[in-house]
Write a protein that holds these residues in place. Structure first.
Motif, PDB file in Angstrom:
ATOM      1  N   LYS A  14       2.995  -1.149  -3.099  1.00 33.45           N
ATOM      2  CA  LYS A  14       4.373  -1.304  -2.632  1.00 33.45           C
ATOM      3  C   LYS A  14       4.535  -0.956  -1.161  1.00 33.45           C
ATOM      4  CE  LYS A  14       6.553  -0.880  -7.081  1.00 33.45           C
ATOM      5  NZ  LYS A  14       7.738  -0.514  -7.799  1.00 33.45           N
ATOM      6  N   GLN A  15       3.751  -0.001  -0.672  1.00 24.16           N
ATOM      7  CA  GLN A  15       3.824   0.341   0.758  1.00 24.16           C
ATOM      8  C   GLN A  15       3.409  -0.856   1.603  1.00 24.16           C
ATOM      9  OE1 GLN A  15       1.397   3.788   1.604  1.00 24.16           O
ATOM     10  NE2 GLN A  15       3.232   5.007   2.023  1.00 24.16           N
ATOM     11  N   LEU A  16       2.347  -1.537   1.193  1.00 21.75           N
ATOM     12  CA  LEU A  16       1.876  -2.697   1.938  1.00 21.75           C
ATOM     13  C   LEU A  16       2.907  -3.825   1.881  1.00 21.75           C
ATOM     14  CD1 LEU A  16      -0.420  -3.795   3.628  1.00 21.75           C
ATOM     15  CD2 LEU A  16      -1.532  -4.547   1.527  1.00 21.75           C
ATOM     16  N   ASP A  17       3.508  -4.027   0.718  1.00 20.09           N
ATOM     17  CA  ASP A  17       4.571  -5.032   0.592  1.00 20.09           C
ATOM     18  C   ASP A  17       5.746  -4.701   1.507  1.00 20.09           C
ATOM     19  OD1 ASP A  17       3.094  -6.408  -1.284  1.00 20.09           O
ATOM     20  OD2 ASP A  17       4.143  -5.544  -3.009  1.00 20.09           O
ATOM     21  N   LEU A  18       6.114  -3.432   1.566  1.00 21.45           N
ATOM     22  CA  LEU A  18       7.200  -2.991   2.432  1.00 21.45           C
ATOM     23  C   LEU A  18       6.871  -3.280   3.895  1.00 21.45           C
ATOM     24  CD1 LEU A  18       9.875  -1.347   2.846  1.00 21.45           C
ATOM     25  CD2 LEU A  18       8.423   0.664   3.007  1.00 21.45           C
ATOM     26  N   ARG A  20       4.789  -5.540   5.076  1.00 23.13           N
ATOM     27  CA  ARG A  20       4.808  -6.993   5.305  1.00 23.13           C
ATOM     28  C   ARG A  20       6.239  -7.483   5.522  1.00 23.13           C
ATOM     29  NH1 ARG A  20       0.734  -7.670   0.765  1.00 23.13           N
ATOM     30  NH2 ARG A  20      -1.243  -7.935   1.848  1.00 23.13           N
ATOM     31  N   GLY A  21       7.162  -6.967   4.737  1.00 21.28           N
ATOM     32  CA  GLY A  21       8.561  -7.334   4.915  1.00 21.28           C
ATOM     33  C   GLY A  21       9.101  -6.901   6.260  1.00 21.28           C
ATOM     34  N   THR A  43      -5.456  -2.793   6.553  1.00 23.38           N
ATOM     35  CA  THR A  43      -4.962  -4.144   6.842  1.00 23.38           C
ATOM     36  C   THR A  43      -4.552  -4.216   8.302  1.00 23.38           C
ATOM     37  OG1 THR A  43      -4.132  -4.344   4.577  1.00 23.38           O
ATOM     38  CG2 THR A  43      -3.252  -5.892   6.193  1.00 23.38           C
TER      39      THR A  43
END
Length: 70
Positions: A14-18, A20-21, A43
């Motif tokens: 979820k941190q990576l998704d956040l 990216r957003g 990343t």
């Protein structure tokens, strides 16, 4: 692709998704492109503009996610 406007972050799930957003939001506001690549550890987030990269670094700091030039 040039890597002078890139940051490497160590985040997953979820941190990576956040992140990216947030990267998409920053790039859209600055009207620049962005992309991600896999790094040796983490990343790599790259932006076409140094100012966008700096804004992203501030976001990482505010979420207490370590980032480094890369």
């Amino acid at each position: 692709m040039p890597k002078e406007n890139c940051l490497i972050v160590r985040a997953a799930g979820k941190q990576l998704d956040l992140l990216r957003g947030e990267a998409a939001r920053i790039a859209k506001a600055a009207n620049v492109g962005w992309w991600t690549d896999r790094a040796e550890v983490g990343t790599r987030f790259c932006f076409e503009d140094a100012e966008a990269k700096n804004s992203f670094a501030l976001i990482c700091d505010s979420f207490n996610i370590a980032s480094r030039e890369g």
